[in-house]
Write a protein that holds these residues in place. Structure first.
Motif, PDB file in Angstrom:
ATOM      1  N   GLN A 125      56.777  60.708 116.839  1.00 48.78           N
ATOM      2  CA  GLN A 125      57.526  59.482 116.553  1.00 48.78           C
ATOM      3  C   GLN A 125      58.307  58.987 117.766  1.00 48.78           C
ATOM      4  N   GLU A 126      58.498  59.839 118.744  1.00 50.17           N
ATOM      5  CA  GLU A 126      59.338  59.571 119.908  1.00 50.17           C
ATOM      6  C   GLU A 126      60.747  59.182 119.489  1.00 50.17           C
ATOM      7  N   TRP A 127      61.323  60.063 118.672  1.00 44.70           N
ATOM      8  CA  TRP A 127      62.723  59.890 118.303  1.00 44.70           C
ATOM      9  C   TRP A 127      63.407  61.245 118.167  1.00 44.70           C
ATOM     10  N   ILE A 128      64.733  61.198 118.321  1.00 41.56           N
ATOM     11  CA  ILE A 128      65.582  62.343 118.036  1.00 41.56           C
ATOM     12  C   ILE A 128      65.966  62.275 116.560  1.00 41.56           C
ATOM     13  N   GLU A 129      65.939  63.419 115.893  1.00 43.94           N
ATOM     14  CA  GLU A 129      66.455  63.514 114.533  1.00 43.94           C
ATOM     15  C   GLU A 129      67.705  64.381 114.541  1.00 43.94           C
ATOM     16  N   MET A 130      68.740  63.919 113.884  1.00 46.01           N
ATOM     17  CA  MET A 130      69.905  64.759 113.614  1.00 46.01           C
ATOM     18  C   MET A 130      69.813  65.198 112.158  1.00 46.01           C
ATOM     19  N   ARG A 131      70.056  66.489 111.954  1.00 44.89           N
ATOM     20  CA  ARG A 131      69.982  67.057 110.610  1.00 44.89           C
ATOM     21  C   ARG A 131      71.149  68.003 110.378  1.00 44.89           C
ATOM     22  N   LEU A 132      71.494  68.186 109.105  1.00 48.04           N
ATOM     23  CA  LEU A 132      72.455  69.190 108.689  1.00 48.04           C
ATOM     24  C   LEU A 132      71.698  70.258 107.907  1.00 48.04           C
ATOM     25  N   ARG A 133      71.792  71.506 108.378  1.00 52.46           N
ATOM     26  CA  ARG A 133      71.031  72.608 107.778  1.00 52.46           C
ATOM     27  C   ARG A 133      71.965  73.502 106.970  1.00 52.46           C
ATOM     28  N   ALA A 134      71.642  73.689 105.698  1.00 54.50           N
ATOM     29  CA  ALA A 134      72.452  74.535 104.820  1.00 54.50           C
ATOM     30  C   ALA A 134      72.332  76.001 105.250  1.00 54.50           C
ATOM     31  N   SER A 135      73.483  76.662 105.414  1.00 60.42           N
ATOM     32  CA  SER A 135      73.466  78.055 105.840  1.00 60.42           C
ATOM     33  C   SER A 135      73.203  79.015 104.688  1.00 60.42           C
ATOM     34  N   ARG A 136      73.287  78.509 103.464  1.00 61.61           N
ATOM     35  CA  ARG A 136      73.057  79.331 102.272  1.00 61.61           C
ATOM     36  C   ARG A 136      72.624  78.416 101.135  1.00 61.61           C
ATOM     37  N   ALA A 137      72.086  79.000 100.100  1.00 58.21           N
ATOM     38  CA  ALA A 137      71.754  78.226  98.908  1.00 58.21           C
ATOM     39  C   ALA A 137      73.045  77.743  98.253  1.00 58.21           C
ATOM     40  N   MET A 138      73.015  76.521  97.743  1.00 56.77           N
ATOM     41  CA  MET A 138      74.235  75.979  97.119  1.00 56.77           C
ATOM     42  C   MET A 138      73.900  74.905  96.094  1.00 56.77           C
ATOM     43  N   ARG A 139      74.816  74.729  95.153  1.00 56.94           N
ATOM     44  CA  ARG A 139      74.762  73.637  94.174  1.00 56.94           C
ATOM     45  C   ARG A 139      76.030  72.817  94.388  1.00 56.94           C
ATOM     46  N   VAL A 184      68.051  59.098 112.721  1.00 56.83           N
ATOM     47  CA  VAL A 184      66.982  59.089 113.720  1.00 56.83           C
ATOM     48  C   VAL A 184      67.446  58.167 114.838  1.00 56.83           C
ATOM     49  N   SER A 185      67.043  58.503 116.061  1.00 58.80           N
ATOM     50  CA  SER A 185      67.372  57.662 117.212  1.00 58.80           C
ATOM     51  C   SER A 185      66.117  57.521 118.053  1.00 58.80           C
ATOM     52  N   ALA A 186      65.399  56.424 117.821  1.00 61.98           N
ATOM     53  CA  ALA A 186      64.133  56.203 118.512  1.00 61.98           C
ATOM     54  C   ALA A 186      64.376  55.921 119.985  1.00 61.98           C
ATOM     55  N   LYS A 187      63.466  56.395 120.801  1.00 62.95           N
ATOM     56  CA  LYS A 187      63.465  56.131 122.235  1.00 62.95           C
ATOM     57  C   LYS A 187      62.239  55.285 122.555  1.00 62.95           C
ATOM     58  N   PHE A 188      62.346  54.442 123.556  1.00 60.45           N
ATOM     59  CA  PHE A 188      61.370  53.379 123.735  1.00 60.45           C
ATOM     60  C   PHE A 188      60.701  53.411 125.100  1.00 60.45           C
ATOM     61  N   ARG A 189      59.545  52.774 125.154  1.00 64.41           N
ATOM     62  CA  ARG A 189      58.868  52.425 126.397  1.00 64.41           C
ATOM     63  C   ARG A 189      58.793  50.894 126.439  1.00 64.41           C
ATOM     64  N   ARG A 190      58.625  50.352 127.624  1.00 63.69           N
ATOM     65  CA  ARG A 190      58.626  48.892 127.740  1.00 63.69           C
ATOM     66  C   ARG A 190      57.547  48.253 126.864  1.00 63.69           C
TER      67      ARG A 190
END
Length: 323
Positions: free
Chosen positions: A248-262, A284-290
């Protein structure tokens, strides 16, 4: 001093409804996601300002450098009578454009559009003090839907800076550019800032800095949900992840759960279940080409007329005309 005008098209009640809808849709989906705009409450905006000064985060400095050299070129090429800014109306970059347009003696009005009424009120007050002769009309609205509220006028220049266009996935980005074009007359202008494809390790560091400021910014969205929707997230139970998607040529930021939770979200009557290691995509932060920028602008009805780079070739500023 000309008193600034503030027009509200997006109220706190509108924001609350939109937050509820986004959270219900995103946290019941697979994989889970949240829109990046909810990162930016007052605390999130403060954290982002800190991010822009970090050594790893080059984008703000690069774009400022381009504008320092080419704001007068923008003013002379466009002869803009109205500057419309999508986003913050008080940044230093905005002032570079205002100063350049004032020198060419074409500028008649400044129209900043932002979703936050408090941020916009503060911005237009500061602009009115520093540019007392300039009529300022702030519009509180979501710039993906409220472009029709921008007042008509001759020679409008819409500035969308900071690389924020990259936060839209491709289909949303296409709709947004079409909406911008629909709001303009032929011969009016769009000034667009885009971050460029580069070494993936360097990109990841820009979104996962050594001081952990970006991680705290990312987790801030959970604090927003806790406050606004009476959710029960433990932000410290989530790790910040920045990942380069080469396809996709983008950076993804994610939050990862350290344990199972409700996690209860009382205002929605909803309980969100997360497995250990499950992730919520927050940006998401897409990066571009001309070629990509030029093609997407053309598809929306714009013609690229200028393409300016910073010294390192990290960031581009595109000036396009509506055809």
């Amino acid at each position: 001093m000309t008193e600034p005008e503030l027009v509200v098209h997006f109220t706190e009640q509108d924001a609350a409804r939109e937050l509820r809808a986004d959270v219900r849709a995103g946290l019941t989906d697979r994989p889970k996601w949240l829109p990046p705009k909810w990162l930016y409450d007052a605390r999130g905006s403060e954290l982002f300002e800190r991010i822009t000064a970090l050594p790893e985060y080059y984008q703000t400095r690069a774009e400022h450098g381009i504008l320092s050299r080419h704001a007068v070129d923008v003013a002379e090429l466009t002869g803009a009578g109205t500057l419309v800014e999508l986003g913050s109306g008080s940044s230093e970059k905005t002032r570079l454009l205002l100063d350049a347009l004032r020198k060419t003696a074409t500028l008649r009005r400044f129209v900043p559009l932002d979703v936050s009424e408090s941020a916009l009120r503060q911005a237009i007050t500061a602009i009115a003090v520093d540019y007392p002769e300039l009529p300022v009309r702030g519009i509180v609205g979501d710039f993906t839907t409220e472009l029709a509220a921008v007042p008509a006028g001759s020679g409008r220049l819409v500035a969308f800076l900071g690389g924020t266009i990259g936060n839209f996935p491709p289909a949303e980005r296409a709709r947004f550019l079409v909406a911008v074009r629909a709001a303009l007359r032929p011969g009016e202008w769009l000034l667009l800032g885009t971050d460029l494809v580069k070494d993936p390790d360097r990109l990841v560091r820009a979104y996962d800095d050594a001081q952990g400021v970006t991680a705290e910014f990312d987790r801030n969205v959970l604090r927003v949900l806790n406050r606004e929707l009476r959710a029960g997230f433990d932000p410290d139970a989530f790790a910040h992840v920045a990942r380069w998607d080469a396809e996709q040529e983008w950076i993804e930021m994610r939050l990862r759960a350290s344990r199972a939770m409700r996690v209860p979200i009382e205002e929605l009557g909803l309980t969100v279940e997360l497995a250990a290691g499950e992730e919520i995509r927050t940006e998401v932060s897409a990066k571009f080409r001309r070629t990509r920028v030029e093609g997407e602008l053309a598809d929306a009805g714009f013609e690229l007329t200028r393409w300016w780079l910073d010294d390192a070739g990290d960031f581009a500023l595109s000036l396009a005309t509506a055809v």
